[in-house]
Design a protein around this motif. Structure first.
Motif, mmCIF file in Angstrom:
data_model
loop_
_atom_site.group_PDB
_atom_site.id
_atom_site.type_symbol
_atom_site.label_atom_id
_atom_site.label_comp_id
_atom_site.label_asym_id
_atom_site.label_seq_id
_atom_site.Cartn_x
_atom_site.Cartn_y
_atom_site.Cartn_z
ATOM 1 N N ILE A 8 48.733 -13.319 9.215
ATOM 2 C CA ILE A 8 47.628 -13.739 8.994
ATOM 3 C C ILE A 8 47.230 -13.078 7.413
ATOM 4 O O ILE A 8 46.827 -13.674 6.504
ATOM 5 N N GLY A 9 47.425 -12.315 7.667
ATOM 6 C CA GLY A 9 47.627 -11.942 5.043
ATOM 7 C C GLY A 9 48.018 -12.534 4.796
ATOM 8 O O GLY A 9 47.770 -12.736 3.730
ATOM 9 N N ALA A 10 49.142 -12.786 5.487
ATOM 10 C CA ALA A 10 50.596 -13.171 4.941
ATOM 11 C C ALA A 10 49.300 -14.932 4.167
ATOM 12 O O ALA A 10 49.717 -15.691 2.708
ATOM 13 N N GLU A 11 49.247 -15.311 4.583
ATOM 14 C CA GLU A 11 48.551 -16.786 4.577
ATOM 15 C C GLU A 11 47.342 -16.781 4.123
ATOM 16 O O GLU A 11 47.327 -18.035 2.873
ATOM 17 N N VAL A 12 46.406 -15.326 3.763
ATOM 18 C CA VAL A 12 44.861 -15.673 2.930
ATOM 19 C C VAL A 12 44.807 -15.558 2.000
ATOM 20 O O VAL A 12 44.350 -14.971 1.021
ATOM 21 N N GLY A 13 45.870 -14.744 1.928
ATOM 22 C CA GLY A 13 46.800 -13.696 0.212
ATOM 23 C C GLY A 13 46.295 -12.451 0.260
ATOM 24 O O GLY A 13 45.746 -11.651 -0.739
ATOM 25 N N ILE A 14 46.129 -11.659 1.300
ATOM 26 C CA ILE A 14 45.981 -10.190 1.350
ATOM 27 C C ILE A 14 46.940 -9.857 2.017
ATOM 28 O O ILE A 14 47.715 -9.631 3.134
ATOM 29 N N ASP A 15 47.413 -8.062 0.984
ATOM 30 C CA ASP A 15 48.630 -8.120 1.301
ATOM 31 C C ASP A 15 48.345 -6.498 1.628
ATOM 32 O O ASP A 15 49.245 -5.740 2.143
ATOM 33 N N GLU A 16 46.799 -5.888 1.648
ATOM 34 C CA GLU A 16 46.270 -4.095 2.462
ATOM 35 C C GLU A 16 46.176 -5.073 3.532
ATOM 36 O O GLU A 16 44.626 -5.303 3.858
ATOM 37 N N ILE A 17 46.951 -4.425 4.130
ATOM 38 C CA ILE A 17 46.294 -4.486 5.884
ATOM 39 C C ILE A 17 46.588 -3.414 6.564
ATOM 40 O O ILE A 17 47.782 -2.955 6.709
ATOM 41 N N TYR A 18 45.405 -3.135 7.218
ATOM 42 C CA TYR A 18 45.557 -2.349 8.290
ATOM 43 C C TYR A 18 45.475 -2.999 9.859
ATOM 44 O O TYR A 18 44.446 -2.999 9.558
ATOM 45 N N ALA A 19 46.428 -2.534 10.606
ATOM 46 C CA ALA A 19 46.431 -2.849 11.824
ATOM 47 C C ALA A 19 46.345 -2.416 13.108
ATOM 48 O O ALA A 19 46.514 -1.018 13.150
ATOM 49 N N ASP A 20 45.985 -2.588 14.288
ATOM 50 C CA ASP A 20 46.139 -1.366 15.923
ATOM 51 C C ASP A 20 44.800 -0.527 15.797
ATOM 52 O O ASP A 20 45.132 0.445 15.401
ATOM 53 N N LEU A 21 43.932 -0.672 14.286
ATOM 54 C CA LEU A 21 42.565 0.367 14.395
ATOM 55 C C LEU A 21 41.895 0.196 15.422
ATOM 56 O O LEU A 21 41.357 -0.630 16.086
ATOM 57 N N LEU A 22 41.071 1.978 15.608
ATOM 58 C CA LEU A 22 40.003 1.524 16.540
ATOM 59 C C LEU A 22 38.513 1.507 16.168
ATOM 60 O O LEU A 22 39.251 1.969 14.404
ATOM 61 N N PRO A 23 37.462 1.286 16.537
ATOM 62 C CA PRO A 23 36.730 1.239 15.610
ATOM 63 C C PRO A 23 36.569 2.643 15.089
ATOM 64 O O PRO A 23 35.852 2.194 13.847
ATOM 65 N N THR A 24 36.959 3.983 15.014
ATOM 66 C CA THR A 24 36.180 4.933 13.738
ATOM 67 C C THR A 24 37.412 5.012 13.118
ATOM 68 O O THR A 24 36.831 5.254 12.128
ATOM 69 N N GLU A 25 38.302 3.972 13.375
ATOM 70 C CA GLU A 25 39.523 4.328 12.005
ATOM 71 C C GLU A 25 38.601 3.291 11.342
ATOM 72 O O GLU A 25 39.018 3.577 9.977
ATOM 73 N N LYS A 26 38.362 2.407 11.790
ATOM 74 C CA LYS A 26 37.765 1.566 10.932
ATOM 75 C C LYS A 26 36.839 1.435 9.912
ATOM 76 O O LYS A 26 36.149 1.389 8.497
ATOM 77 N N ILE A 27 36.105 2.970 10.792
ATOM 78 C CA ILE A 27 34.762 2.936 10.146
ATOM 79 C C ILE A 27 35.595 4.172 8.632
ATOM 80 O O ILE A 27 34.900 4.297 7.791
ATOM 81 N N HIS A 28 36.432 5.200 8.911
ATOM 82 C CA HIS A 28 37.027 5.825 7.779
ATOM 83 C C HIS A 28 37.412 5.540 7.065
ATOM 84 O O HIS A 28 37.368 5.531 5.675
ATOM 85 N N LEU A 29 38.676 4.181 7.031
ATOM 86 C CA LEU A 29 38.890 4.029 6.088
ATOM 87 C C LEU A 29 38.288 2.444 5.576
ATOM 88 O O LEU A 29 37.862 2.995 4.130
ATOM 89 N N ALA A 30 37.315 2.392 6.136
ATOM 90 C CA ALA A 30 36.198 1.448 5.084
ATOM 91 C C ALA A 30 35.407 2.358 4.034
ATOM 92 O O ALA A 30 35.492 2.112 3.326
ATOM 93 N N GLY A 31 34.518 3.513 4.822
ATOM 94 C CA GLY A 31 34.582 5.019 3.595
ATOM 95 C C GLY A 31 34.866 5.273 3.191
ATOM 96 O O GLY A 31 34.802 5.862 2.026
ATOM 97 N N GLY A 32 36.379 4.916 3.463
ATOM 98 C CA GLY A 32 37.176 5.248 1.741
ATOM 99 C C GLY A 32 37.735 4.914 0.935
ATOM 100 O O GLY A 32 38.482 4.810 0.115
ATOM 101 N N LEU A 33 37.584 3.623 1.339
ATOM 102 C CA LEU A 33 37.725 2.375 -0.064
ATOM 103 C C LEU A 33 37.281 3.209 -1.085
ATOM 104 O O LEU A 33 36.559 3.160 -1.073
ATOM 105 N N GLN A 34 38.046 2.622 -2.083
ATOM 106 C CA GLN A 34 38.191 2.745 -3.178
ATOM 107 C C GLN A 34 38.206 1.305 -4.744
ATOM 108 O O GLN A 34 39.144 0.767 -3.959
#
Length: 630
Positions: free
Chosen positions: A467-493
């Motif tokens: 899906i990322g390749a089709e929409v033009g997103i190459d920074e992909i984080y998969a197989d995430l649990l909700p807590t991992e999503k929060i951690h990654l979103a909080g660390g994005l710069q």
């Protein structure tokens, strides 16, 4: 008239005092006129000081200090008519703000005004038993009558006959839509020319229109961060104004010059133009099918430099279709699908709906579970007819039954693994294609100052990569649990970060992001409640439009402030020469206030993001079904 006088009592009182003062002056009673003016202005100054102190105690700089100094100065030099005009200007400024805000809120309040209040119930499915009841008393399963041009009171299904409905207030689609018996009807839609019957599927408080109304009411009652915005300019503007006025007095040796300068330094552009611009931006967003809950979200949207997207239901439609059933060891595909769909009745994952719909299409009879539980983003386990059925991700099912083969997938496919009674039973292959507009939205964000765009998803890596390749997103984080999503979103710069998602599972990360955008949740799910922005229309293009509206609103608000400050400072410099008498200065400043307010209303309009041929690829403009992704 009485209502107007109650709303604007200070204006009425000031006009009365001003008229009396002028009449007394013409009659030669100057001392009485002066005493009346001084007494009234003194009372107003005391009231303004009390209000200003209250604001300071709340941590906000009091911009009214300039107005207070100007009123005191004009009284001190005998310009008591000018002092009354300043009072009138301040009170009139609030009236202008009220008028402009009501104009700006028009699209927000339109939804509130149209909220259904009465339903016509047919208890015995017969016209003779028709009873009008409050919409809050409608129960699931009630049969309702909807007359021509009436609003559908609650969510339900059409019983008949076929009819057309105006859903523009919900979807923005101006053309009426035709619904057939069995089709879903949305509360808030306006019936056409037919008398129709419908069966309620949700109570009023749970219906889509009431959820929209709840969001709009929250946005309508919120205050934009204009106090904070005004505070940025308050101290510098006050210091500059007092400096110019003090120098004019010092150089000229005439105290009147001090007053003449300060009457042109009132802070109305700061206190009025900015909130009008913010409310205008929120109203424009509502007209586009986007509810921005408060003004701080508008400001944050304007500054977004990073964006993260969930996959299912966000970058994709979230309506996966079953494309293949792969039973293990020659098992029965229909039985595998029947048991899996029966278990998926207890799942909130978006793929579960595709499994259930596929079973229904094959005419398979689903059965209830005696016990069921779900682990968010992983899978569901249910006891179906004495058999333990587990449906979920590869690793989730493998932990229960041991090693299982990994299904081969093609572009955009996802696999749901099934175990029955502790044994691997097969795989269900589903396909959830990207939204047609997704690639254009990602491209637009990158081209407009948001260089970092990532995908955060609980789905498997191969599907996410496809899906990322089709929409033009190459920074992909998969197989995430909700807590991992929060951690990654909080660390994005860099910051601020916008997170776009849907479903219960996305609620924590939407709340944790600088700006959380819920797709189609309409406030019914935890995601809609946690988000700062809720997109009511099933189109990812609205995310780009929300960012565009935020930037436009902040641009208009800041420009209006600078127009007011620039005009005031320019006029103050002219007043240092003595060319602008105090009375004329007070009237001129009112013109400046009106100009900035009219400019602030420009936030009601603005360009729509150009997303090219695919910008509006999502032509189904009905509000999306309540998000079901876990």
């Amino acid at each position: 008239m009485r209502s107007w006088m109650r709303r604007y009592g200070i204006i009425c009182a000031t006009l009365l005092v001003l008229g009396s003062v002028l009449a007394l002056s013409v009659a030669g009673a100057d001392a009485t006129a002066r005493g009346l003016a001084i007494g009234y202005v003194t009372l107003f100054v005391a009231w303004t000081i009390a209000r200003m102190v209250r604001d300071v105690l709340r941590g906000h700089v009091g911009l009214d200090v300039l107005a207070i100094v100007a009123m005191v100065a004009t009284l001190a030099v005998g310009e008591y008519v000018a002092a009354l005009i300043i009072v009138l200007m301040l009170a009139g400024g609030e009236a202008l703000e009220d008028f402009a805000a009501r104009r700006a809120r028009r699209d927000l309040t339109a939804l509130l005004d149209r909220s259904p209040r009465v339903a016509h119930r047919l208890p015995d499915d017969g016209p003779d038993a028709l009873a009008d009841i409050p919409v809050e008393e409608v129960e699931i399963g009630d049969v309702l009558l909807v007359r021509p041009a009436e609003i559908v009171p609650v969510d339900g299904v059409l019983l008949g006959p076929e009819a057309s409905f105006d859903e523009s207030s919900l979807t923005g689609e101006s053309m009426p839509v035709t619904r057939s018996p069995g089709d879903e009807l949305m509360s808030g839609a306006v019936n056409g020319t037919q008398v129709v019957r419908m069966r309620a599927t949700r109570r009023s408080r749970d219906s889509q229109y009431q959820q929209i109304v709840a969001l709009v009411r929250e946005a309508e009652s919120s205050r934009a961060p204009v106090v904070r915005l005004a505070d940025r300019f308050a101290i510098p503007f006050t210091a500059v104004s007092l400096t110019i006025a003090g120098l004019a007095w010092l150089v000229s040796g005439d105290a009147t010059r001090f007053a003449e300068v300060l009457v042109l330094a009132t802070p109305c552009p700061l206190l009025i133009a900015a909130p009008v611009a913010f409310v205008s931006g929120m109203s424009r967003a509502a007209r586009a099918g986007i509810v921005v809950k408060d003004g701080s979200a508008i400001e944050n949207l304007s500054r977004i430099v990073s964006a993260a997207f969930d996959k299912t239901g966000t970058l994709t439609r979230g309506r996966a279709a079953l494309v293949e059933v792969r039973p293990a060891r020659g098992g029965d595909s229909d039985e595998l699908l029947r048991l899996a769909a029966s278990a998926e009745q207890y799942s909130t994952h978006a793929l579960a709906d595709g499994v259930r719909r596929a079973a229904d299409a094959r005419g398979l009879q689903l059965v209830g579970a005696t016990d069921a539980s779900e682990i968010a983003t992983n899978g569901v386990t249910a006891d179906i007819s004495g058999r333990s059925v587990t449906v979920g991700k590869h690793d989730f099912v493998a932990r229960l039954v041991g090693d299982i083969p990994t299904a081969r997938t093609t572009s955009g496919q996802a696999a749901a693994y099934v175990a029955i009674d502790g044994n691997f039973a097969g795989t269900l292959m589903l396909s959830d294609r990207p939204r047609p507009e997704a690639a254009a939205v990602v491209r637009w964000l990158r081209e407009h100052g948001i260089p970092r765009v990532a995908m955060l998803t609980g789905d498997g890596g191969s599907t996410a990569d496809s899906i990322g390749a089709e929409v033009g997103i190459d920074e992909i984080y998969a197989d995430l649990l909700p807590t991992e999503k929060i951690h990654l979103a909080g660390g994005l710069q860099p910051r601020p970060v916008m997170m776009v998602g849907d479903g219960v599972n996305d609620a924590p990360v939407l709340a944790a992001a600088d700006v959380g955008v819920a797709m189609g949740a309409k406030g019914a799910t935890a995601a809609g409640e946690a988000a700062d922005v809720v997109v009511l229309v099933d189109s990812l293009a609205k995310v780009a439009e929300a960012v565009s509206i935020g930037r436009r609103t902040m641009q208009v608000a800041l420009t209006a402030i600078w127009i007011g400050i620039g005009a005031s400072i320019g006029l103050m410099l002219v007043a240092t020469t003595g060319l602008i008498p105090a009375i004329a200065g007070a009237l001129i400043q009112e013109v400046v206030d009106l100009t900035t307010i009219l400019f602030a209303l420009r936030a009601l309009r603005g360009p729509t993001p150009d997303l090219g041929d695919h910008g509006h690829g999502s032509r189904d403009l009905r509000p999306a079904p309540i998000a079901r992704k876990a």
